[in-house]
Scaffold this motif. Structure first.
Motif, PDB file in Angstrom:
ATOM      1  N   ALA A 164     -15.796  44.846  19.327  1.00  9.71           N
ATOM      2  CA  ALA A 164     -15.279  43.621  19.939  1.00  9.71           C
ATOM      3  C   ALA A 164     -13.811  43.857  20.276  1.00  9.71           C
ATOM      4  CB  ALA A 164     -15.418  42.439  18.987  1.00  9.71           C
ATOM      5  N   GLU A 165     -13.386  43.445  21.470  1.00  6.30           N
ATOM      6  CA  GLU A 165     -12.014  43.675  21.905  1.00  6.30           C
ATOM      7  C   GLU A 165     -11.241  42.368  21.938  1.00  6.30           C
ATOM      8  OE1 GLU A 165      -9.460  45.564  25.653  1.00  6.30           O
ATOM      9  OE2 GLU A 165     -11.649  45.688  25.631  1.00  6.30           O
ATOM     10  N   ASP A 166     -10.100  42.349  21.214  1.00  7.01           N
ATOM     11  CA  ASP A 166      -9.219  41.186  21.225  1.00  7.01           C
ATOM     12  C   ASP A 166      -8.477  41.110  22.559  1.00  7.01           C
ATOM     13  OD1 ASP A 166      -9.945  40.525  18.711  1.00  7.01           O
ATOM     14  OD2 ASP A 166      -8.161  41.341  17.730  1.00  7.01           O
ATOM     15  N   ALA A 167      -7.796  39.989  22.741  1.00  9.59           N
ATOM     16  CA  ALA A 167      -7.016  39.818  23.971  1.00  9.59           C
ATOM     17  C   ALA A 167      -5.897  40.841  24.076  1.00  9.59           C
ATOM     18  CB  ALA A 167      -6.435  38.405  24.022  1.00  9.59           C
ATOM     19  N   ASP A 168      -5.404  41.313  22.911  1.00  9.25           N
ATOM     20  CA  ASP A 168      -4.314  42.298  22.943  1.00  9.25           C
ATOM     21  C   ASP A 168      -4.815  43.726  23.024  1.00  9.25           C
ATOM     22  OD1 ASP A 168      -5.380  42.680  20.460  1.00  9.25           O
ATOM     23  OD2 ASP A 168      -3.566  42.199  19.335  1.00  9.25           O
ATOM     24  N   GLY A 169      -6.136  43.887  23.233  1.00  8.21           N
ATOM     25  CA  GLY A 169      -6.695  45.222  23.403  1.00  8.21           C
ATOM     26  C   GLY A 169      -7.123  45.885  22.112  1.00  8.21           C
ATOM     27  N   LYS A 170      -6.981  45.228  20.976  1.00  8.22           N
ATOM     28  CA  LYS A 170      -7.374  45.789  19.693  1.00  8.22           C
ATOM     29  C   LYS A 170      -8.890  45.757  19.568  1.00  8.22           C
ATOM     30  CE  LYS A 170      -7.115  47.001  15.273  1.00  8.22           C
ATOM     31  NZ  LYS A 170      -6.712  48.342  14.847  1.00  8.22           N
ATOM     32  N   LEU A 171      -9.487  46.921  19.275  1.00  7.93           N
ATOM     33  CA  LEU A 171     -10.927  47.010  19.082  1.00  7.93           C
ATOM     34  C   LEU A 171     -11.264  46.819  17.615  1.00  7.93           C
ATOM     35  CD1 LEU A 171     -11.929  50.024  21.367  1.00  7.93           C
ATOM     36  CD2 LEU A 171     -12.171  47.595  21.846  1.00  7.93           C
ATOM     37  N   ARG A 172     -12.325  46.062  17.358  1.00 11.92           N
ATOM     38  CA  ARG A 172     -12.769  45.833  15.988  1.00 11.92           C
ATOM     39  C   ARG A 172     -14.266  46.103  15.893  1.00 11.92           C
ATOM     40  NH1 ARG A 172      -8.508  43.433  13.486  1.00 11.92           N
ATOM     41  NH2 ARG A 172      -7.055  42.264  14.792  1.00 11.92           N
ATOM     42  N   LEU A 173     -14.678  46.664  14.773  1.00 14.68           N
ATOM     43  CA  LEU A 173     -16.094  46.949  14.563  1.00 14.68           C
ATOM     44  C   LEU A 173     -16.895  45.656  14.474  1.00 14.68           C
ATOM     45  CD1 LEU A 173     -15.827  49.706  11.817  1.00 14.68           C
ATOM     46  CD2 LEU A 173     -16.566  50.059  14.175  1.00 14.68           C
ATOM     47  N   ILE A 174     -18.102  45.689  15.018  1.00 17.36           N
ATOM     48  CA  ILE A 174     -19.053  44.582  14.844  1.00 17.36           C
ATOM     49  C   ILE A 174     -19.928  44.952  13.658  1.00 17.36           C
ATOM     50  CG2 ILE A 174     -20.958  43.307  15.874  1.00 17.36           C
ATOM     51  CD1 ILE A 174     -19.714  43.907  18.609  1.00 17.36           C
ATOM     52  N   GLN A 175     -19.806  44.184  12.566  1.00 19.64           N
ATOM     53  CA  GLN A 175     -20.496  44.525  11.325  1.00 19.64           C
ATOM     54  C   GLN A 175     -21.247  43.322  10.777  1.00 19.64           C
ATOM     55  OE1 GLN A 175     -16.692  45.847   9.459  1.00 19.64           O
ATOM     56  NE2 GLN A 175     -17.817  47.705   8.946  1.00 19.64           N
ATOM     57  N   PRO A 176     -22.349  43.576  10.037  1.00 17.11           N
ATOM     58  CA  PRO A 176     -23.034  42.456   9.372  1.00 17.11           C
ATOM     59  C   PRO A 176     -22.161  41.892   8.262  1.00 17.11           C
ATOM     60  CG  PRO A 176     -23.986  44.562   8.705  1.00 17.11           C
ATOM     61  CD  PRO A 176     -23.026  44.854   9.815  1.00 17.11           C
ATOM     62  N   ASN A 177     -22.390  40.622   7.892  1.00 20.43           N
ATOM     63  CA  ASN A 177     -21.582  39.982   6.858  1.00 20.43           C
ATOM     64  C   ASN A 177     -21.837  40.574   5.478  1.00 20.43           C
ATOM     65  OD1 ASN A 177     -20.291  38.211   8.570  1.00 20.43           O
ATOM     66  ND2 ASN A 177     -21.910  36.688   8.440  1.00 20.43           N
ATOM     67  N   THR A 178     -23.067  41.082   5.248  1.00 20.78           N
ATOM     68  CA  THR A 178     -23.407  41.693   3.969  1.00 20.78           C
ATOM     69  C   THR A 178     -24.012  43.060   4.224  1.00 20.78           C
ATOM     70  OG1 THR A 178     -25.600  40.645   4.010  1.00 20.78           O
ATOM     71  CG2 THR A 178     -23.846  39.473   2.855  1.00 20.78           C
ATOM     72  N   ASP A 179     -24.039  43.889   3.192  1.00 17.91           N
ATOM     73  CA  ASP A 179     -24.616  45.214   3.331  1.00 17.91           C
ATOM     74  C   ASP A 179     -26.104  45.126   3.667  1.00 17.91           C
ATOM     75  OD1 ASP A 179     -22.298  46.533   2.842  1.00 17.91           O
ATOM     76  OD2 ASP A 179     -22.699  46.922   0.725  1.00 17.91           O
ATOM     77  N   VAL A 180     -26.545  45.900   4.651  1.00 20.32           N
ATOM     78  CA  VAL A 180     -27.959  46.017   4.988  1.00 20.32           C
ATOM     79  C   VAL A 180     -28.303  47.491   5.002  1.00 20.32           C
ATOM     80  CG1 VAL A 180     -27.979  43.897   6.347  1.00 20.32           C
ATOM     81  CG2 VAL A 180     -27.524  46.059   7.482  1.00 20.32           C
ATOM     82  N   ASN A 181     -29.576  47.803   4.901  1.00 22.99           N
ATOM     83  CA  ASN A 181     -29.994  49.191   4.892  1.00 22.99           C
ATOM     84  C   ASN A 181     -29.812  49.807   6.270  1.00 22.99           C
ATOM     85  OD1 ASN A 181     -30.806  49.196   2.201  1.00 22.99           O
ATOM     86  ND2 ASN A 181     -32.816  48.372   2.712  1.00 22.99           N
ATOM     87  N   PRO A 182     -29.391  51.091   6.328  1.00 27.45           N
ATOM     88  CA  PRO A 182     -29.319  51.765   7.625  1.00 27.45           C
ATOM     89  C   PRO A 182     -30.653  51.677   8.359  1.00 27.45           C
ATOM     90  CG  PRO A 182     -28.260  53.096   5.937  1.00 27.45           C
ATOM     91  CD  PRO A 182     -28.936  51.962   5.228  1.00 27.45           C
ATOM     92  N   GLY A 183     -30.584  51.394   9.650  1.00 26.55           N
ATOM     93  CA  GLY A 183     -31.796  51.257  10.446  1.00 26.55           C
ATOM     94  C   GLY A 183     -32.191  49.824  10.709  1.00 26.55           C
ATOM     95  N   ALA A 184     -31.509  48.869  10.030  1.00 26.10           N
ATOM     96  CA  ALA A 184     -31.803  47.456  10.287  1.00 26.10           C
ATOM     97  C   ALA A 184     -31.542  47.144  11.760  1.00 26.10           C
ATOM     98  CB  ALA A 184     -30.946  46.564   9.393  1.00 26.10           C
ATOM     99  N   THR A 185     -32.463  46.421  12.380  1.00 29.88           N
ATOM    100  CA  THR A 185     -32.353  46.152  13.809  1.00 29.88           C
ATOM    101  C   THR A 185     -31.634  44.847  14.072  1.00 29.88           C
ATOM    102  OG1 THR A 185     -34.541  45.110  13.815  1.00 29.88           O
ATOM    103  CG2 THR A 185     -34.439  47.459  14.346  1.00 29.88           C
ATOM    104  N   VAL A 186     -30.977  44.763  15.220  1.00 27.35           N
ATOM    105  CA  VAL A 186     -30.271  43.561  15.664  1.00 27.35           C
ATOM    106  C   VAL A 186     -31.084  42.939  16.785  1.00 27.35           C
ATOM    107  CG1 VAL A 186     -28.154  42.657  16.661  1.00 27.35           C
ATOM    108  CG2 VAL A 186     -28.057  44.568  15.059  1.00 27.35           C
ATOM    109  N   SER A 187     -31.405  41.668  16.658  1.00 23.05           N
ATOM    110  CA  SER A 187     -32.227  41.021  17.689  1.00 23.05           C
ATOM    111  C   SER A 187     -31.738  39.601  17.921  1.00 23.05           C
ATOM    112  CB  SER A 187     -33.699  41.015  17.259  1.00 23.05           C
ATOM    113  OG  SER A 187     -33.868  40.368  16.023  1.00 23.05           O
TER     114      SER A 187
END
Length: 698
Positions: A675-698
């Motif tokens: 996700a990119e802020d207005a000032d150009g700073k990039l931030r990771l898009i992450q789930p709120n809690t830990d999930v197992n690798p391979g969890a799908t986003v829908s």
């Protein structure tokens, strides 16, 4: 199964004596260490829990000058402030020492001399920046200038925080001293260097191969990234008046580098604590050495200090370094310069009766594998809906019912023949509760052994959840009119659960544990601690007909006014840059797409196993990502926003079915979503809690 050691040496990172403690410090190193040590003591283990103030370095001399104090007055001020805060909060160090003590000076100098006598140090003269006005050589962080890569005018001498490029002071354009503001000059100076490169092969065997299965992934990954990039000799002396003098005749005006002398403080503190037998805590192979730190100290405790110990030759090495990530505050990074922090001593002044509440909340959001966020609203919610409504409610209900029906005396432990439907239901509820409780105790203790304190505390709270369900299922208040024998049997068992909860609380909520034992009027509970924690099952705690003390509330609700006061206080004391106060601009929407376009994307959550900066690229990081189905390489243009070390262990959202693309000779097998802020700073898009690798986003 937990390997049996004769004793444990547990250290918590030496806090720097240039300011007070905030909740980020507590969540990072000191609360996890204290929780673990309390657990070990309950099992009857021999433990030395050591810490102390780190009191040397350029930052101390600069801070002292700003406050108009001598370095000694400056470190005395903050040492005393931190020591009192730790004591008031209940961090149970066996000793809280300091690196300005005479015993530490001698220990550090002896350590240096033993390595020096082996001919390991490299002596070298080089040009370094010197502040002529202040008459001091400048450490990298005390030199700023224009970044040669992005043009940022306030890049530091070791890194540009805007573009993330690693720098050396001589690369800066128009360098200036942060102390005086003047342009520094280059002057030749002689220093001694520790040959870290000579320990690279050994580190690969001991750390990379030896601890790949038992150290936390964020710790292991950062260390592997450092070692894979190649190690270089590191200067372990500085030109300063304040510090431990280098014990050589030709080293006038030189002191030991703070990061050489500070970890030796663990050893000198143990000497101070146990002058006659300290060596068995540092030199006996049957002693387990564990360092609790924050992620900014990983390299020093996992690579540099172990190499120093190996070079000295007579010390044991750390068996584990369960470092935590960072704690944020109200969605932003904690910042001492902006005063965006919850200071521990201020919390204790405002809320002196809520020490357990802060322990509980910080443990519940402990940044064990990724950064987490503290908010006052979440604090209120956790106290009210968990501590009050679950744990406090169960203990209070049992105590109040026992006083109501049995005048505060533990009822008889009846065996109830299943002669009625209600008694059959009680027996079934008892059997299920007992099974669930013993399973929960084992899971709690297993999590503590693995340094998973969030999970361990969750299981501790589960004991109260199961207890509440047992009461709800058996309903003793309804049986009181027809079957007091059954009521007595129910409350007898419920009181046993309460006693076991008091033991389970001890590592997490020591104040609540004391309160429960006081209500039970049962010193006998303390005699059963070791049995509970070693057998890993419920123990009979209170005998029948034993007289209880009056019921008391363990916790009280946090009111809205209390939270509003803290939020308002935080806003008032913050010193935010004007730019941060401006309303963010939002980019316009892109052209509309249809659902079928989106459905083609396979978006998943993965975990970064390793990361490294791509050579000849200022933007790209090379990430090894566990996708749940494979381990794949993804190149991501985020190097200006995240370092390789920061990325290791983080969860990332990525497009898994993007056609592979070659960049700089390497095939990238996916795209990290940001996700990119207005000032150009990039931030990771992450789930709120830990999930197992391979969890799908829908």
């Amino acid at each position: 199964m937990m390997k049996k050691f004769k004793r444990y040496t547990v250290t918590a990172a030496l806090p720097y004596a240039n300011g007070p403690l905030h909740i980020g410090h507590i969540a990072g190193a000191y609360l996890p260490a204290d929780t673990y040590v309390r657990f070990l003591r309950l099992r009857g283990e021999d433990v030395a829990f050591v810490c102390g103030s780190d009191e040397h370095g350029v930052a101390i001399t600069i801070g002292a000058k700003k406050e108009g104090l001598t370095p000694r007055e400056f470190v005395d001020k903050y040492h005393n402030l931190m020591k009192k805060a730790f004591t008031d909060f209940g961090i149970s160090f066996d000793i809280y020492s300091r690196t300005s003590n005479e015993i530490h000076y001698k220990t550090a100098q002896d350590f240096f001399k033993k390595i020096y006598d082996q001919g390991l140090f490299i002596e070298d003269t080089s040009d370094q920046y010197y502040d002529e006005q202040e008459k001091i050589f400048l450490a990298d962080r005390y030199i700023v200038g224009t970044c040669p890569n992005c043009g940022h005018p306030n890049a530091y001498g070791d890194q540009c925080e805007k573009c993330g490029t690693s720098l050396s002071p001589k690369q800066l354009i128009n360098p200036r001293s942060t102390v005086s503001g003047q342009a520094p000059v280059l002057r030749p100076t002689k220093h001694w260097y520790f040959p870290l490169d000579k320990f690279e092969t050994w580190l690969k065997d001991w750390l990379i191969e030896g601890h790949k299965d038992d150290w936390k992934i964020n710790v292991y990954g950062q260390c592997k990234s450092w070692i894979d990039q190649g190690l270089q000799p590191r200067s372990i002396t500085r030109d300063l008046e304040w510090g431990i003098p280098v014990p050589l005749p030709d080293a006038k005006g030189k002191v030991l580098y703070v990061w050489f002398d500070a970890p030796i403080g663990y050893i000198s503190a143990t000497k101070e604590l146990k002058p006659n037998d300290w060596e068995k805590y540092w030199k006996d192979p049957e002693t387990r050495l564990i360092h609790f730190i924050g992620k900014d100290n990983i390299v020093f405790h996992c690579i540099i200090f172990p190499s120093m110990l190996k070079a000295e030759g007579s010390f044991i090495l750390p068996d584990n370094v369960p470092a935590n990530e960072f704690l944020n505050l109200e969605g932003e990074k904690l910042s001492t310069s902006r005063n965006h922090a919850v200071w521990l001593h201020e919390y204790l002044e405002d809320l002196p009766t809520r020490k357990d509440e802060l322990r509980y909340v910080l443990n519940s959001i402990s940044p064990e594998t990724k950064d987490s966020d503290f908010t006052w609203k979440d604090y209120q919610q956790k106290v009210n809906s968990e501590l009050v409504a679950i744990l406090g409610n169960f203990v209070n209900r049992v105590m109040v019912l026992t006083w109501k029906y049995f005048d505060g005396k533990v009822p008889s432990e009846h065996e109830l023949p299943g002669t009625t439907d209600k008694r059959k239901k009680i027996l079934a509820s008892y059997t299920q509760a007992h099974t669930d409780l013993n399973k929960t105790v084992k899971e709690m203790i297993g999590a503590l052994k693995d340094f998973k304190f969030r999970e361990a505390q969750f299981q501790m709270m589960n004991l109260a959840r199961i207890g509440n369900k047992f009461l709800a299922d058996t309903e003793p208040w309804k049986l009181a009119k027809e079957d007091m024998e059954a009521v007595g049997a129910i409350l007898n068992y419920a009181l046993t659960v309460v006693g076991n909860i008091s033991m389970a609380c001890e590592p997490f909520l020591p104040g609540a544990a004391v309160s429960i034992r006081r209500q039970l009027n049962a010193a006998a509970v303390e005699n059963k601690w070791k049995e509970f924690w070693t057998k890993e099952e419920l123990i009979h705690t209170v005998p029948q007909h034993h007289q209880l003390n009056p019921a008391e509330l363990l916790f009280r609700n946090v009111e809205d006014t209390e939270i509003e006061k803290q939020v308002e206080r935080l806003k008032k004391k913050e010193n935010k840059p004007a730019a941060a106060m401006q309303e963010n601009a939002v980019k316009p929407l892109k052209p509309e797409i249809v659902f079928d376009d989106f459905a083609k994307l396979d978006i998943r959550v993965g975990k970064v196993l390793a990361a490294e900066k791509m050579e000849k690229s200022d933007k790209l990081l090379k990430l090894l990502v566990d996708s749940g189905v494979d381990k794949r390489t993804i190149l991501s243009g985020i190097a200006k926003h995240y370092t390789a070390e920061e990325m290791v262990g983080k969860q990332v959202t990525f497009i898994a079915n993007l056609a592979p693309r070659k960049m700089m000779g390497i095939e990238s097998q996916g795209m990290i979503l940001m996700a990119e802020d207005a000032d150009g700073k990039l931030r990771l898009i992450q789930p709120n809690t830990d999930v197992n690798p391979g969890a799908t986003v829908s």
